[in-house]
Structure formats: structure tokens, C-alpha cells
Design an enzyme around this catalytic site. Structure first.
Site, PDB file in Angstrom:
ATOM      1  N   TYR A  97      35.668  32.634  53.094  1.00 48.40           N
ATOM      2  CA  TYR A  97      36.797  31.718  52.839  1.00 48.40           C
ATOM      3  C   TYR A  97      36.785  30.282  53.593  1.00 48.40           C
ATOM      4  CZ  TYR A  97      39.303  34.801  49.600  1.00 48.40           C
ATOM      5  OH  TYR A  97      39.906  35.596  48.751  1.00 48.40           O
ATOM      6  N   GLU A 139      42.764  41.650  48.539  1.00 47.59           N
ATOM      7  CA  GLU A 139      41.272  42.136  48.094  1.00 47.59           C
ATOM      8  C   GLU A 139      40.764  43.263  49.352  1.00 47.59           C
ATOM      9  OE1 GLU A 139      39.065  38.467  48.718  1.00 47.59           O
ATOM     10  OE2 GLU A 139      40.288  37.477  47.132  1.00 47.59           O
ATOM     11  N   TYR A 192      37.204  45.710  33.571  1.00 42.49           N
ATOM     12  CA  TYR A 192      35.830  45.089  33.274  1.00 42.49           C
ATOM     13  C   TYR A 192      35.110  45.570  34.712  1.00 42.49           C
ATOM     14  CZ  TYR A 192      37.722  41.562  36.397  1.00 42.49           C
ATOM     15  OH  TYR A 192      38.466  40.778  37.492  1.00 42.49           O
ATOM     16  N   LEU A 274      37.692  42.471  21.187  1.00 47.87           N
ATOM     17  CA  LEU A 274      38.110  43.789  20.868  1.00 47.87           C
ATOM     18  C   LEU A 274      37.516  44.719  21.899  1.00 47.87           C
ATOM     19  CD1 LEU A 274      35.197  45.305  19.952  1.00 47.87           C
ATOM     20  CD2 LEU A 274      35.714  44.510  17.606  1.00 47.87           C
TER      21      LEU A 274
END
Length: 415
Positions: A97, A139, A192, A274
């Protein structure tokens, strides 16, 4: 505990909204130029999104959304969650960061020139630090949850391609198993995986692909469309064979079905959009196989658009579920005349010639449906605009955006 921003800082950031509207992309483009000069930092990003300019645009939209909503930060919950999930997938750590902050502040100073007064620079330093602390905190929670989950892990884990399956003329599925042979954590259908891949001649590449299978405790499946000039999709289709090892981070993402499911659900997709829905459909099929009747779930309707029968992936699965009464399915063949539509050998699936339209969707779905959308950008924008115009409230519209957000609306509201 994240320290709130003071009134002066919030007022100064709000006053910068016009400058961000005019120069936001220039600022983020300069920021990435500075940031990516460090090879160690550059390796964390999807290079394709840098080359086509989508990543600087997405960040500019996120910064603008932050500035516009800095006095009502609850409006940013969805955006913060999406960024945090992406960062965890890419293994962004707290030590990264400061590099981003230094590059962003330097870019603001260079692009705005004399307009970047000490007061403005101080406000943006505080605003960035606050947002960084929020993201780092969230996170850290996600990383810990991944490590604590049965079969879970943090960081990169080696997986091996166990099988390849052509699903259509353009889409191939890859089943992935852990190289160490141990179990994998149960993902939520719609999530995902993130990948760290080494493509010969192009070095390390980072990509995200939706999981296209129901949770099974031993493997994941991704289904990848061969994109025109797609570096990674081309490598996967042409070079990644059974036995190829890839580095994978734990499942991430919030584009998942509600629990419990009460309202009717409409899955609305086009093309390779899809893939997250196939995981949802397979999960419903698995539930039915274990004795959970379809009547125990909210009604589910699958509406999909594809060019032709040759480009339709997972058609057999969809028709089988429809025949069993688990779902209702409508498939639109955009490049097929009505007299050439595929013959449907099962009940519950209706073929259509032409494109899906928002008017058709609204007229042929339940009035109280919860809509999930995924597909090409133009398809998504058309559906979202049309469904909103038809009176569907925002809280019943959910969408997954493959890649960086391209509109302020997506930056704020996409899953």
C-alpha cells in the site's frame, strides 16, 4: 480500529470532485506509470488491463466514487468489498500500500500542478491512508477466513490440470486439482479463482476466472473462452495440457446467491458470462441428487444468449436440468434464423432466434424476481438500463463484471 477522517479533510476531498471528473484518468495513468516502474509491483497487475487502458479508467472511477461519497461512506460498501476480494485473489499485502500511495500522490501533484496545494496534498494523503486502512483490515479478515476454512489456504497454491473438456467451438473447461493431493475449500457458486501464470516469452501473468463447477471438496473447474488475441486464453487453449501446473489463490468474490433463497431468481447471461451460473446450476443439481427437491428452492430461470448452437456451452447440462424441472431455461441464438434453431429434445427449454431484450425479459420473468447478470459490457449495460427503465428496483439487480469497472455505476455497485 480505523480512525475516521476529520471534517476539514472530507471537505477538501469533496472540493476536488470537479478536478477528478476532468483529470481523473490522467492522474491514474500517471500513477500506474510510476507504480509499474518497479518490476516487483508490476508483477501484481494484469498487464492486459494496463495495455488497453481499462485499469487506469477503473481506478479513476473508484477514486471519483470515493471523493463523491466521502461524507456517506456506507454507499461504498459494495465497492470496498469488490476491491478487497480482488486484492486477496492477487495476494496484495499491507506492505504494497505505501507504494501505491506514493505513486498516487506524486501523480496528483504532477497532473494538477500549482492547483495541488499543500492543503489538498495533505487531505489526499489522509484520505488515501484511511481507505488503505479500511481495505487492509477487510483483506486481513478474508485471508484469515480462507486459512481457517477446511481445505483453505492463503497465498498461491500449486494446482495441476487434471482434464480438459471442449464445451463449444470457443470455450474449453479445465479441471484443476491441488498438486499436494489435499482437499480444497468449498467455494460459493458464483465465485472466481485468481491465477499467477508463466507464459513463455511474456513472463508472469495474473488473471481471474469464474469457477464453473459446484463445490466438491477435491477440485475446481474453470471454463475459458478463447479471446481474439488473448495472451492467456490462447496459452491455456494451445499450451496448457493435462499435467500443467498453475498457481491459484483461494476462491473469492461476492456474486453469489442469497441464503436462504426466497424470491424467484433469474440468471441472465450472454457468451462466456454463463460460467458463474453453471456453478449455480450444478449446485442445484447436486442438491437434487442428495434428495433436496426443486420445490425446496426458490424458482430459478436461466436465460442465455449465444451466437449459434456451435458456440453454446453447457447446453446439455441446461436441458437436462430443465427436463427434470429444476429450472426453466430460455436460450437465444443471435445469429440463427428461426427455422434453423436446434431441436430441443427435452421439456423446459425454449429456443429463440435473435437477441435477448430487456422488454422480453421483463415480460417473461416473475414480477418479484432477483436478477443476476453476467456477460459482455454492451449486453450488461443494455440489460441494466432496460430493466431499470421497466421499474426493476436497484436492490433486485446484481451483476458480475469481468475485469475492471468501466462505469461509475459498476465501480459502486457491481459484485
Amino acid at each position: 480500529m480505523v480512525t475516521p477522517l476529520d471534517d476539514k479533510t472530507r471537505a477538501t476531498v469533496t472540493a476536488c470532485v470537479p478536478a477528478l471528473e476532468a483529470h481523473g484518468v490522467a492522474i491514474t495513468t500517471e500513477m500506474y506509470k510510476r507504480l509499474l516502474a518497479d518490476p516487483a509491483i508490476s508483477a501484481l497487475f494484469n498487464s492486459a488491463h494496463q495495455k488497453n487502458g481499462s485499469q487506469p479508467t477503473a481506478l479513476a472511477l473508484a477514486v471519483l466514487a470515493y471523493a463523491r461519497n466521502i461524507n456517506s461512506l456506507d454507499q461504498l460498501g459494495g465497492m470496498v468489498e469488490r476491491i478487497a476480494e480482488k486484492h486477496v485473489g492477487l495476494n496484495i499485502l499491507p506492505e504494497h500500500y505505501p507504494h501505491v500511495g506514493q505513486a498516487l500522490l506524486g501523480a496528483i501533484a504532477q497532473v494538477l500542478g500549482d492547483a495541488a496545494t499543500p492543503e489538498i496534498m495533505d487531505a489526499w494523503a489522509k484520505a488515501y491512508g484511511f481507505l488503505a486502512d479500511v481495505l487492509i483490515s477487510r483483506e486481513n479478515e478474508i485471508y484469515k477466513a480462507h486459512e481457517a476454512a477446511s481445505g483453505g489456504w492463503a497465498g498461491w497454491r500449486p494446482f495441476t490440470i487434471q482434464s480438459r473438456t471442449p464445451e463449444s467451438a470457443l470455450v474449453t473447461s479445465f479441471e484443476l486439482v491441488p498438486t499436494d493431493g489435499n482437499p480444497v475449500m468449498a467455494h460459493k457458486p458464483g465465485q472466481y479463482l485468481s491465477f499467477s501464470l508463466t507464459v513463455p516469452g511474456h513472463g508472469n501473468q495474473r488473471r481471474n476466472y469464474s469457477i464453473s463447477s459446484a463445490p466438491n471438496g477435491r477440485s475446481y473447474r474453470i471454463s475459458v473462452r478463447r479471446a481474439e488475441k488473448g495472451l492467456v486464453s490462447g496459452w491455456l487453449h494451445d499450451s496448457a495440457q493435462v499435467g500443467t501446473e498453475v498457481q491459484v489463490s483461494a476462491p473469492a468474490g461476492s456474486f453469489t446467491l442469497p441464503s436462504p433463497q426466497s424470491a424467484p431468481i433469474v440468471l441472465l447471461s450472454a457468451g462466456v458470462g454463463l460460467t458463474p451460473f453453471i456453478a449455480m446450476l450444478e449446485a442445484r443439481a447436486a442438491a437434487a441428487a442428495h434428495g433436496c427437491p426443486a420445490s425446496a428452492h426458490a424458482p430459478l430461470q436461466y436465460i442465455h444468449g449465444t451466437d449459434t448452437a456451435q458456440t453454446e456451452a453447457f447446453g446439455a447440462l441446461v436441458r437436462d436440468l430443465a427436463a427434470k424441472g429444476a429450472i426453466k431455461a430460455d436460450v437465444f441464438y443471435t445469429h440463427s434464423p428461426a427455422d434453423t434453431l436446434p431441436a430441443q429434445a427435452t421439456s423446459g427449454t425454449t429456443p429463440h432466434a435473435g437477441r435477448i431484450t430487456p422488454d422480453w425479459v421483463r415480460a417473461n420473468t416473475p414480477a418479484d424476481a432477483l436478477y443476476y447478470l453476467c456477460g459482455p459490457e454492451c449486453f450488461m449495460q443494455d440489460m441494466m438500463t432496460g430493466l431499470r427503465a421497466a421499474g426493476v428496483p436497484e436492490e433486485r439487480l446484481r451483476r458480475e463484471v469481468f475485469g475492471p469497472a468501466t462505469t461509475l455505476d459498476d465501480a459502486l455497485n457491481a459484485a
